[in-house]
Scaffold this motif. Structure first.
Motif, PDB file in Angstrom:
ATOM      1  N   GLY A  14       0.918  -0.715   0.053  1.00  0.00           N
ATOM      2  CA  GLY A  14      -0.537   0.199  -0.033  1.00  0.00           C
ATOM      3  C   GLY A  14       0.575   1.111  -0.169  1.00  0.00           C
ATOM      4  N   PHE A  15       0.296   2.440   0.599  1.00  0.00           N
ATOM      5  CA  PHE A  15       0.645   3.627   0.498  1.00  0.00           C
ATOM      6  C   PHE A  15       1.975   3.600   1.675  1.00  0.00           C
ATOM      7  CE2 PHE A  15      -2.322   4.079   3.401  1.00  0.00           C
ATOM      8  CZ  PHE A  15      -2.251   5.181   4.183  1.00  0.00           C
ATOM      9  N   LYS A  16       2.772   4.618   1.317  1.00  0.00           N
ATOM     10  CA  LYS A  16       4.019   4.572   2.904  1.00  0.00           C
ATOM     11  C   LYS A  16       3.553   5.343   4.210  1.00  0.00           C
ATOM     12  CE  LYS A  16       7.522   3.714  -0.673  1.00  0.00           C
ATOM     13  NZ  LYS A  16       9.519   3.794  -1.208  1.00  0.00           N
ATOM     14  N   ASP A  17       3.473   4.295   4.772  1.00  0.00           N
ATOM     15  CA  ASP A  17       2.605   5.271   6.007  1.00  0.00           C
ATOM     16  C   ASP A  17       3.470   5.125   7.086  1.00  0.00           C
ATOM     17  OD1 ASP A  17       1.169   6.002   8.412  1.00  0.00           O
ATOM     18  OD2 ASP A  17      -0.858   3.745   7.789  1.00  0.00           O
ATOM     19  N   LYS A  18       4.529   6.678   7.065  1.00  0.00           N
ATOM     20  CA  LYS A  18       5.427   7.005   8.458  1.00  0.00           C
ATOM     21  C   LYS A  18       3.998   7.859   9.649  1.00  0.00           C
ATOM     22  CE  LYS A  18       8.473   9.203   5.447  1.00  0.00           C
ATOM     23  NZ  LYS A  18       9.199   9.602   4.856  1.00  0.00           N
ATOM     24  N   GLU A  19       2.828   7.785   9.189  1.00  0.00           N
ATOM     25  CA  GLU A  19       2.526   8.516  10.852  1.00  0.00           C
ATOM     26  C   GLU A  19       1.721   6.812  11.878  1.00  0.00           C
ATOM     27  OE1 GLU A  19       1.354  11.566  11.703  1.00  0.00           O
ATOM     28  OE2 GLU A  19       3.129  12.112  10.119  1.00  0.00           O
ATOM     29  N   LYS A  20       1.854   6.100  10.840  1.00  0.00           N
ATOM     30  CA  LYS A  20       1.587   4.746  12.046  1.00  0.00           C
ATOM     31  C   LYS A  20       3.119   4.416  12.047  1.00  0.00           C
ATOM     32  CE  LYS A  20       0.850  -0.338  10.746  1.00  0.00           C
ATOM     33  NZ  LYS A  20       0.505  -1.255   9.502  1.00  0.00           N
ATOM     34  N   ALA A  21       3.971   4.228  11.442  1.00  0.00           N
ATOM     35  CA  ALA A  21       5.296   4.143  11.742  1.00  0.00           C
ATOM     36  C   ALA A  21       5.435   5.189  12.989  1.00  0.00           C
ATOM     37  CB  ALA A  21       6.258   4.808  10.553  1.00  0.00           C
ATOM     38  N   LYS A  22       4.990   6.207  13.462  1.00  0.00           N
ATOM     39  CA  LYS A  22       5.856   6.792  13.867  1.00  0.00           C
ATOM     40  C   LYS A  22       4.409   6.911  15.651  1.00  0.00           C
ATOM     41  CE  LYS A  22       5.976  11.446  11.397  1.00  0.00           C
ATOM     42  NZ  LYS A  22       5.582  12.812  11.255  1.00  0.00           N
ATOM     43  N   SER A  23       3.037   6.761  15.094  1.00  0.00           N
ATOM     44  CA  SER A  23       2.842   5.934  16.291  1.00  0.00           C
ATOM     45  C   SER A  23       3.455   5.184  16.476  1.00  0.00           C
ATOM     46  CB  SER A  23       1.061   5.412  15.616  1.00  0.00           C
ATOM     47  OG  SER A  23       1.217   6.418  15.740  1.00  0.00           O
ATOM     48  N   LEU A  24       3.794   4.265  16.285  1.00  0.00           N
ATOM     49  CA  LEU A  24       3.893   2.935  16.696  1.00  0.00           C
ATOM     50  C   LEU A  24       5.261   3.000  17.449  1.00  0.00           C
ATOM     51  CD1 LEU A  24       3.541  -0.096  13.716  1.00  0.00           C
ATOM     52  CD2 LEU A  24       2.544   0.081  16.105  1.00  0.00           C
ATOM     53  N   LEU A  25       6.289   4.615  17.124  1.00  0.00           N
ATOM     54  CA  LEU A  25       7.420   4.194  17.465  1.00  0.00           C
ATOM     55  C   LEU A  25       7.263   4.957  19.305  1.00  0.00           C
ATOM     56  CD1 LEU A  25       9.747   5.856  14.702  1.00  0.00           C
ATOM     57  CD2 LEU A  25      10.532   3.636  16.349  1.00  0.00           C
ATOM     58  N   LYS A  26       6.122   5.748  19.585  1.00  0.00           N
ATOM     59  CA  LYS A  26       5.679   6.148  20.482  1.00  0.00           C
ATOM     60  C   LYS A  26       4.916   5.363  21.528  1.00  0.00           C
ATOM     61  CE  LYS A  26       4.315  10.467  19.202  1.00  0.00           C
ATOM     62  NZ  LYS A  26       2.939  11.936  19.047  1.00  0.00           N
ATOM     63  N   LEU A  27       4.541   3.668  21.138  1.00  0.00           N
ATOM     64  CA  LEU A  27       4.081   2.779  21.724  1.00  0.00           C
ATOM     65  C   LEU A  27       5.934   2.198  21.901  1.00  0.00           C
ATOM     66  CD1 LEU A  27       1.844   0.950  22.483  1.00  0.00           C
ATOM     67  CD2 LEU A  27       1.914  -0.723  20.894  1.00  0.00           C
ATOM     68  N   VAL A  28       6.605   1.912  22.077  1.00  0.00           N
ATOM     69  CA  VAL A  28       7.751   1.598  21.451  1.00  0.00           C
ATOM     70  C   VAL A  28       8.244   1.964  22.949  1.00  0.00           C
ATOM     71  CG1 VAL A  28      10.500   0.766  20.903  1.00  0.00           C
ATOM     72  CG2 VAL A  28       8.427   0.155  19.795  1.00  0.00           C
ATOM     73  N   GLU A  29       8.640   3.045  22.728  1.00  0.00           N
ATOM     74  CA  GLU A  29       9.000   4.262  24.030  1.00  0.00           C
ATOM     75  C   GLU A  29       8.330   4.255  25.599  1.00  0.00           C
ATOM     76  OE1 GLU A  29       9.507   8.683  23.139  1.00  0.00           O
ATOM     77  OE2 GLU A  29       9.931   8.089  21.389  1.00  0.00           O
ATOM     78  N   LEU A  30       6.733   3.752  25.182  1.00  0.00           N
ATOM     79  CA  LEU A  30       5.772   3.210  26.121  1.00  0.00           C
ATOM     80  C   LEU A  30       6.670   1.840  26.802  1.00  0.00           C
ATOM     81  CD1 LEU A  30       3.296   4.458  28.290  1.00  0.00           C
ATOM     82  CD2 LEU A  30       2.213   3.583  26.524  1.00  0.00           C
ATOM     83  N   ARG A  31       6.351   0.769  26.292  1.00  0.00           N
ATOM     84  CA  ARG A  31       6.282  -0.500  26.661  1.00  0.00           C
ATOM     85  C   ARG A  31       8.391  -0.221  27.148  1.00  0.00           C
ATOM     86  NH1 ARG A  31       3.168  -3.912  24.556  1.00  0.00           N
ATOM     87  NH2 ARG A  31       2.272  -4.073  22.091  1.00  0.00           N
ATOM     88  N   GLU A  32       8.888  -0.408  26.431  1.00  0.00           N
ATOM     89  CA  GLU A  32      10.343   0.339  27.192  1.00  0.00           C
ATOM     90  C   GLU A  32      10.624   1.081  28.379  1.00  0.00           C
ATOM     91  OE1 GLU A  32      12.695   2.536  24.063  1.00  0.00           O
ATOM     92  OE2 GLU A  32      13.562   0.735  23.518  1.00  0.00           O
ATOM     93  N   LYS A  33      10.008   2.657  28.659  1.00  0.00           N
ATOM     94  CA  LYS A  33       9.812   2.335  29.907  1.00  0.00           C
ATOM     95  C   LYS A  33       8.892   1.912  30.492  1.00  0.00           C
ATOM     96  CE  LYS A  33       7.165   6.872  31.940  1.00  0.00           C
ATOM     97  NZ  LYS A  33       6.161   8.146  31.141  1.00  0.00           N
ATOM     98  N   ASN A  34       7.610   1.052  30.342  1.00  0.00           N
ATOM     99  CA  ASN A  34       7.328  -0.204  31.645  1.00  0.00           C
ATOM    100  C   ASN A  34       8.532  -0.830  31.714  1.00  0.00           C
ATOM    101  OD1 ASN A  34       5.023   1.435  32.047  1.00  0.00           O
ATOM    102  ND2 ASN A  34       4.058   0.793  30.259  1.00  0.00           N
TER     103      ASN A  34
END
Length: 139
Positions: A14-34
Motif C-alpha cells: 500500500g502507501f508508505k504510512d509514516k504516521e503509523k510508524a511514528k505511532s508505533l515508535l511512541k508505543l515502543v517508547e512506552l513499552r521500554e519505559k514500562n
C-alpha cells in the motif's frame, strides 16, 4: 520461518504510512519505559514478551514506511532478513527464536528462566537499537 513473499495473501502493498510508524515508535517508547519497573527475577517472562513486542512493532514501523503490511509474524522476520542485510543471520535467528518463545508463552503458558535473559538481553538491546535507528532514519 517462512521466506518473504510479497505476493503472499498474507502481505499487503500500500502507501508508505509514516504516521503509523511514528505511532508505533511512541508505543515502543512506552513499552521500554514500562520495562524499567519490572524485576528480572520475578518477571522474566513478561520482560521477554515486551522485548518481542518492541521488536515486532519496530519491524512493523519499518514495513509501514516501506509501504508493506502483514499480520504474519514470520513474514515480519523474513522481511527484515531479505531487505535489511545489516542484520546478521545470528540476529535474525534471535528475533525468530523470540517469536517462537513468545508463542510458547502465549499459547502454552511457558515461563522464562531469568538466566535466559542474562544470556540474550545484550543482543536483544542491540537489535532494538539497530531497528530504531533504521526506522528513525526513514522518517
Amino acid at each position: 520461518m517462512k521466506d518473504w513473499d510479497e505476493n503472499s495473501n498474507e502481505v499487503s502493498r500500500g502507501f508508505k504510512d509514516k504516521e503509523k510508524a511514528k505511532s508505533l515508535l511512541k508505543l515502543v517508547e512506552l513499552r521500554e519505559k514500562n520495562l524499567k519497573i519490572l524485576n528480572k527475577n520475578d518477571s522474566s517472562t513478561l520482560i521477554l514478551e515486551a522485548y518481542y513486542e518492541i521488536i515486532k512493532e519496530l519491524i512493523t514501523a519499518i514495513m509501514s514506511i516501506d509501504g508493506y503490511k502483514t499480520l504474519s509474524h514470520e513474514l515480519l522476520v523474513s522481511y527484515l532478513a531479505k531487505f535489511y542485510r545489516e542484520f546478521s543471520k545470528f540476529e535474525i535467528n534471535i528475533i525468530d527464536q523470540l517469536r517462537k518463545t513468545r508463542n510458547d508463552i502465549a499459547y502454552r503458558g511457558v515461563m522464562i528462566n531469568p538466566e535466559y535473559l542474562d544470556r540474550t538481553e545484550n543482543v536483544i538491546w542491540e537489535i532494538i537499537k539497530k531497528l530504531r535507528k533504521i526506522a528513525n532514519s526513514k522518517l
